[in-house]
Design a protein around this motif. Structure first.
Motif, short mmCIF file in Angstrom:
data_model
loop_
_atom_site.label_atom_id
_atom_site.label_comp_id
_atom_site.label_asym_id
_atom_site.label_seq_id
_atom_site.Cartn_x
_atom_site.Cartn_y
_atom_site.Cartn_z
N GLY A 10 0.82 -1.21 0.00
CA GLY A 10 0.00 0.00 0.00
C GLY A 10 0.84 1.24 0.00
N LEU A 11 0.19 2.36 0.31
CA LEU A 11 0.85 3.66 0.35
C LEU A 11 1.06 4.05 1.81
N VAL A 12 2.26 4.46 2.14
CA VAL A 12 2.58 4.84 3.51
C VAL A 12 3.55 6.01 3.48
N ASP A 89 12.40 2.69 -0.58
CA ASP A 89 11.84 1.34 -0.43
C ASP A 89 10.67 1.11 -1.39
N THR A 90 10.26 2.14 -2.08
CA THR A 90 9.16 2.01 -3.03
C THR A 90 9.51 1.01 -4.13
N ALA A 91 8.65 0.02 -4.30
CA ALA A 91 8.91 -1.04 -5.28
C ALA A 91 7.74 -2.02 -5.27
N VAL A 92 7.76 -2.92 -6.23
CA VAL A 92 6.89 -4.09 -6.16
C VAL A 92 7.64 -5.17 -5.40
N TYR A 93 7.00 -5.70 -4.38
CA TYR A 93 7.63 -6.71 -3.53
C TYR A 93 7.09 -8.10 -3.91
N GLY A 113 3.37 -10.38 -6.78
CA GLY A 113 3.89 -9.09 -6.34
C GLY A 113 2.84 -8.20 -5.70
N THR A 114 3.29 -7.33 -4.81
CA THR A 114 2.42 -6.34 -4.18
C THR A 114 3.17 -5.01 -4.15
N GLN A 115 2.46 -3.94 -4.48
CA GLN A 115 3.09 -2.63 -4.59
C GLN A 115 3.23 -1.98 -3.21
N VAL A 116 4.41 -1.48 -2.95
CA VAL A 116 4.67 -0.67 -1.75
C VAL A 116 5.14 0.69 -2.23
N THR A 117 4.45 1.73 -1.80
CA THR A 117 4.81 3.09 -2.15
C THR A 117 5.01 3.91 -0.88
N VAL A 118 6.19 4.50 -0.76
CA VAL A 118 6.51 5.31 0.41
C VAL A 118 6.65 6.76 -0.03
N SER A 119 5.80 7.61 0.52
CA SER A 119 5.82 9.02 0.14
C SER A 119 6.72 9.80 1.10
N SER A 120 7.34 10.83 0.57
CA SER A 120 8.26 11.65 1.40
C SER A 120 7.54 12.78 2.08
#
Length: 120
Positions: A10-12, A89-93, A113-120
Motif C-alpha cells: 500500500g501507500l505509507v 523502499d518504493t517497489a513491487v515486492y 507481487g504487491t506494490q509498496v509506495t513510500v511518500s516523502s
C-alpha cells in the motif's frame, strides 16, 4: 498447483510501517527457503530478505535493522515486517520459495507481487 499470494502492500508515509504477508498453497513450505525480493521502476529485482527452513535469516544491507522476515509454518505463510520506511523502499515486492531449506540457493516459485509506495 502451487501458488504464492502476497498481500499487505500500500501507500505509507516515510517513517511508517507495513507488514507484507505471503500465503502459500498447493504444497507445504515449512522446511523450504523463502525470500522477499523487490523491483523498483527501471531497476533490477533485488533480494530484500530470506529465511531458511530452519529459521536462519539474511538481509540486504539496505534494510538491515528496519525489516524483519518471519514465518508461520502452521499457516504456510511468510511475513515481512517493514519499519522506518523510506521513499527508496518504493517497489513491487515479491515473495519466492525454494525447494530446499538451505539459506542460499535458487527460488522455484514466485508470487505476483504487491506494490509498496513510500511518500516523502
Amino acid at each position: 498447483q502451487v501458488q504464492l499470494v502476497e498481500s499487505g502492500g500500500g501507500l505509507v508515509q516515510a517513517g511508517g510501517s507495513l507488514r507484507l504477508s505471503c500465503a502459500a498453497s498447493g504444497r507445504t513450505f515449512s522446511s523450504s527457503r523463502m525470500g522477499w525480493f523487490r523491483q523498483a521502476p527501471g531497476k533490477e529485482r533485488e533480494l530484500v530478505a530470506r529465511i531458511s527452513g530452519g529459521g536462519i535469516t539474511y538481509y540486504a544491507d539496505s534494510v538491515k535493522g528496519r525489516f524483519t522476515i518471519s514465518r508461520d509454518n502452521a499457516k504456510n505463510t511468510v511475513y515481512l515486517q517493514m519499519n522506518s520506511l523510506k521513499p527508496e523502499d518504493t517497489a513491487v515486492y515479491y515473495c519466492a520459495a525454494g525447494l530446499s531449506g538451505s539459506l542460499f540457493g535458487s527460488y522455484d516459485y514466485w508470487g505476483q507481487g504487491t506494490q509498496v509506495t513510500v511518500s516523502s
